[in-house]
Scaffold this motif. Structure first.
Motif, PDB file in Angstrom:
ATOM      1  N   ALA A 226       0.040   5.092 -13.268  1.00 21.59           N
ATOM      2  CA  ALA A 226      -0.370   5.774 -12.046  1.00 21.59           C
ATOM      3  C   ALA A 226      -0.967   4.788 -11.043  1.00 21.59           C
ATOM      4  CB  ALA A 226      -1.388   6.858 -12.370  1.00 21.59           C
ATOM      5  N   ALA A 227      -1.687   3.784 -11.570  1.00 15.77           N
ATOM      6  CA  ALA A 227      -2.328   2.808 -10.687  1.00 15.77           C
ATOM      7  C   ALA A 227      -1.294   2.119  -9.800  1.00 15.77           C
ATOM      8  CB  ALA A 227      -3.084   1.773 -11.506  1.00 15.77           C
ATOM      9  N   LEU A 228      -0.080   1.991 -10.329  1.00 16.51           N
ATOM     10  CA  LEU A 228       0.958   1.302  -9.562  1.00 16.51           C
ATOM     11  C   LEU A 228       1.271   2.029  -8.267  1.00 16.51           C
ATOM     12  CD1 LEU A 228       3.464   0.278 -12.372  1.00 16.51           C
ATOM     13  CD2 LEU A 228       1.656  -1.051 -11.304  1.00 16.51           C
ATOM     14  N   ARG A 229       0.939   3.299  -8.211  1.00 20.95           N
ATOM     15  CA  ARG A 229       1.277   4.036  -6.992  1.00 20.95           C
ATOM     16  C   ARG A 229       0.202   3.937  -5.921  1.00 20.95           C
ATOM     17  NH1 ARG A 229       3.852   9.718  -8.437  1.00 20.95           N
ATOM     18  NH2 ARG A 229       4.795   9.206 -10.416  1.00 20.95           N
ATOM     19  N   SER A 230      -0.953   3.394  -6.259  1.00 17.26           N
ATOM     20  CA  SER A 230      -1.991   3.299  -5.241  1.00 17.26           C
ATOM     21  C   SER A 230      -1.490   2.462  -4.081  1.00 17.26           C
ATOM     22  CB  SER A 230      -3.245   2.653  -5.812  1.00 17.26           C
ATOM     23  OG  SER A 230      -3.677   3.382  -6.911  1.00 17.26           O
ATOM     24  N   PRO A 231      -1.811   2.893  -2.871  1.00 12.11           N
ATOM     25  CA  PRO A 231      -1.317   2.160  -1.723  1.00 12.11           C
ATOM     26  C   PRO A 231      -1.816   0.724  -1.755  1.00 12.11           C
ATOM     27  CG  PRO A 231      -2.590   4.069  -1.068  1.00 12.11           C
ATOM     28  CD  PRO A 231      -2.642   4.006  -2.543  1.00 12.11           C
ATOM     29  N   GLY A 232      -1.029  -0.153  -1.226  1.00  4.11           N
ATOM     30  CA  GLY A 232      -1.433  -1.549  -1.211  1.00  4.11           C
ATOM     31  C   GLY A 232      -1.090  -2.243  -2.505  1.00  4.11           C
ATOM     32  N   MET A 233      -0.761  -1.470  -3.538  1.00  5.02           N
ATOM     33  CA  MET A 233      -0.346  -2.085  -4.789  1.00  5.02           C
ATOM     34  C   MET A 233       1.167  -2.189  -4.752  1.00  5.02           C
ATOM     35  SD  MET A 233      -3.409  -2.161  -6.136  1.00  5.02           S
ATOM     36  CE  MET A 233      -3.161  -2.459  -7.864  1.00  5.02           C
ATOM     37  N   LEU A 234       1.724  -2.614  -5.869  1.00  2.00           N
ATOM     38  CA  LEU A 234       3.124  -2.986  -5.946  1.00  2.00           C
ATOM     39  C   LEU A 234       4.142  -1.962  -5.465  1.00  2.00           C
ATOM     40  CD1 LEU A 234       2.483  -3.632  -9.656  1.00  2.00           C
ATOM     41  CD2 LEU A 234       1.962  -5.186  -7.784  1.00  2.00           C
ATOM     42  N   ALA A 235       4.592  -1.149  -6.398  1.00  5.86           N
ATOM     43  CA  ALA A 235       5.849  -0.441  -6.240  1.00  5.86           C
ATOM     44  C   ALA A 235       5.961   0.378  -4.965  1.00  5.86           C
ATOM     45  CB  ALA A 235       6.038   0.461  -7.451  1.00  5.86           C
ATOM     46  N   SER A 236       4.883   1.009  -4.569  1.00  7.25           N
ATOM     47  CA  SER A 236       5.015   2.002  -3.522  1.00  7.25           C
ATOM     48  C   SER A 236       5.241   1.394  -2.143  1.00  7.25           C
ATOM     49  CB  SER A 236       3.781   2.887  -3.490  1.00  7.25           C
ATOM     50  OG  SER A 236       2.666   2.121  -3.152  1.00  7.25           O
ATOM     51  N   HIS A 237       4.899   0.146  -1.968  1.00  7.28           N
ATOM     52  CA  HIS A 237       5.025  -0.391  -0.616  1.00  7.28           C
ATOM     53  C   HIS A 237       6.419  -0.894  -0.332  1.00  7.28           C
ATOM     54  CE1 HIS A 237       0.772  -0.533   0.887  1.00  7.28           C
ATOM     55  NE2 HIS A 237       1.502  -0.112   1.885  1.00  7.28           N
ATOM     56  N   TYR A 238       6.902  -0.542   0.845  1.00  6.50           N
ATOM     57  CA  TYR A 238       8.235  -0.984   1.210  1.00  6.50           C
ATOM     58  C   TYR A 238       8.256  -2.491   1.360  1.00  6.50           C
ATOM     59  CZ  TYR A 238      12.454  -1.869   3.761  1.00  6.50           C
ATOM     60  OH  TYR A 238      13.649  -2.369   4.136  1.00  6.50           O
ATOM     61  N   ALA A 239       9.189  -3.119   0.660  1.00  6.90           N
ATOM     62  CA  ALA A 239       9.407  -4.543   0.874  1.00  6.90           C
ATOM     63  C   ALA A 239      10.896  -4.714   1.117  1.00  6.90           C
ATOM     64  CB  ALA A 239       8.982  -5.336  -0.353  1.00  6.90           C
ATOM     65  N   PRO A 240      11.272  -5.559   2.069  1.00  6.17           N
ATOM     66  CA  PRO A 240      12.695  -5.769   2.305  1.00  6.17           C
ATOM     67  C   PRO A 240      13.351  -6.383   1.064  1.00  6.17           C
ATOM     68  CG  PRO A 240      11.337  -7.211   3.694  1.00  6.17           C
ATOM     69  CD  PRO A 240      10.409  -6.338   2.935  1.00  6.17           C
ATOM     70  N   SER A 241      14.635  -6.118   0.863  1.00 12.01           N
ATOM     71  CA  SER A 241      15.304  -6.703  -0.298  1.00 12.01           C
ATOM     72  C   SER A 241      15.641  -8.172  -0.047  1.00 12.01           C
ATOM     73  CB  SER A 241      16.549  -5.894  -0.664  1.00 12.01           C
ATOM     74  OG  SER A 241      17.390  -5.819   0.455  1.00 12.01           O
ATOM     75  N   LEU A 242      15.770  -8.572   1.213  1.00 10.51           N
ATOM     76  CA  LEU A 242      16.044  -9.979   1.524  1.00 10.51           C
ATOM     77  C   LEU A 242      14.774 -10.815   1.378  1.00 10.51           C
ATOM     78  CD1 LEU A 242      18.230  -9.762   4.764  1.00 10.51           C
ATOM     79  CD2 LEU A 242      18.988 -10.180   2.403  1.00 10.51           C
ATOM     80  N   PRO A 243      14.928 -12.114   1.019  1.00 10.96           N
ATOM     81  CA  PRO A 243      13.754 -12.992   1.023  1.00 10.96           C
ATOM     82  C   PRO A 243      13.198 -13.148   2.445  1.00 10.96           C
ATOM     83  CG  PRO A 243      15.763 -14.245   0.601  1.00 10.96           C
ATOM     84  CD  PRO A 243      16.151 -12.799   0.600  1.00 10.96           C
TER      85      PRO A 243
END
Ligand code: TXA
Ligand code: MG
Length: 328
Positions: A226-243
């Protein structure tokens, strides 16, 4: 002798929560200005959620060093569920607990008119209907979703009176709609319903017991995963797929350029954050820019430098996350 600094709060209008005060507040919001207003939980710092420049103004006024996702406020569940996709759990909770101190995190609809900056670029959007007569009257008069974090400077406690708001934000925002002290006094409960499990992201005015009685077990934010969903943490934040390459001073034809100020020559694709190096304009366009360039068919994204002042801190925070090695 150092002179005492007197903050000029006169530029911020203090509006009564009568018909004319609410009409004035609604007019200012529709023009893109920032207006703080009372809810049953705490005072919120409102902006038209469909106007990215107005939402950027929220982060500037609060001095927030990052783009946290904001809650959108509505006058009814029907209005909220036109912008996000409600499942059965959301419908049951809304019917029983709205208006009230409960915020639901749900997937954006494909045609959702809310600015990407409002949700910090996420595919989800937090929505709530406050249980407060003048807040509801204001929302009805605005006729658009109103994004509102608590109306305090970043790092300070949430305000529960108009005077608290003025102490922190006086002179920095257009107006405060004074509806007296807030009755609940703590923020809304934030419940993430975007996945199969209901996850409590923030305890608040609506109790977990009341929620569980309606939809069954809720995972607590401290539960592993559940912690992974906290904003500012990993999974939930949009990151572009390109480097993403930061502080680009040159660019190649197989790269997409995220420009700030006059664009470097030679890129295969360009998205201009702000031709005139205006940080508020750049913040308003940042998430759209990352998405557009991600889809431009290039090898990578080269980002021009953005100064570390004002909203530049939050812009750089987001770009640095986008450029950081990816979590798996
Ligand atoms: O009672 C309240 O909720 C007050 C009043 C004004 O409505 N608002 C408030 O907003 O407390 P703020 O921005 O201070 O807190 C919003 C919380 C933050 O913890 C944020 O990270 C979370 O909601 N949040 C917002 N959108 C989210 C999303 N899409 N996914 C996960 N968390 C989200
Ligand atoms: Mg807050």
């Amino acid at each position: 002798m150092p002179r005492r600094v007197v903050i000029d709060r006169r530029m911020t209008e203090l509006l009564r929560d009568d018909e004319s005060g609410i009409a004035r507040a609604a007019g200012l919001l529709r023009e893109g200005a920032l207006v703080a207003f009372g809810t049953e939980t705490v005072y919120g710092l409102g902006a038209d959620a469909t106007n990215a420049a107005a939402v950027a103004g929220i982060f500037a006024a609060k001095g927030r060093p990052r783009f946290n996702p904001l809650i959108c406020h509505y006058d009814s569940a029907e209005a909220a569920f036109r912008d996000v996709i409600a499942d059965d759990r959301a419908l049951v909770l809304a019917a029983a607990l709205w208006p009230g101190p409960l915020t639901l995190v749900l997937p954006r609809r494909p045609d959702c008119p809310i600015a990407l900056l409002t949700g910090a670029g996420l595919d989800t959007q937090a929505v709530r209907v406050p249980a407060h007569a003048s807040a509801l009257a204001l929302l009805r008069a605005v006729g658009r979703p109103v994004a509102a974090p608590s109306a305090n400077l970043s790092g300070q406690v949430s305000p529960t009176t108009a005077q608290h708001v003025l102490r922190g934000l006086g002179g920095r925002i257009a107006a405060v709609l004074d509806s007296g002290p807030c009755s609940v006094g703590v923020e809304s409960t934030v419940l993430d319903l975007s996945g199969p499990d209901a996850v409590l992201l923030r305890p608040g005015g609506a109790t977990v017991e009341a929620i569980e009685a309606l939809i069954g077990p809720v995972l607590l934010g401290s539960t592993p995963g559940a912690a992974l969903r906290s904003p500012g943490m990993l999974a939930s934040h949009y990151a572009p797929s390109l480097p993403v390459r930061l502080n680009a001073e040159t660019v190649t034809e197989d790269e997409a350029l995220l420009a700030f100020g006059p664009a470097l020559p030679g890129a295969g694709a360009v998205f201009q954050l702000s031709e005139t190096s205006d940080l508020t304009e750049a913040a308003a366009r940042l998430f759209e820019g990352l998405r557009v360039l991600d889809g431009a068919g290039m090898r990578g994204i080269a980002a021009m430098p953005v100064p570390y002042v004002g909203l530049g801190l939050a812009i750089n925070d987001r770009l640095e996350r986008a450029a950081a090695p990816r979590e798996v």
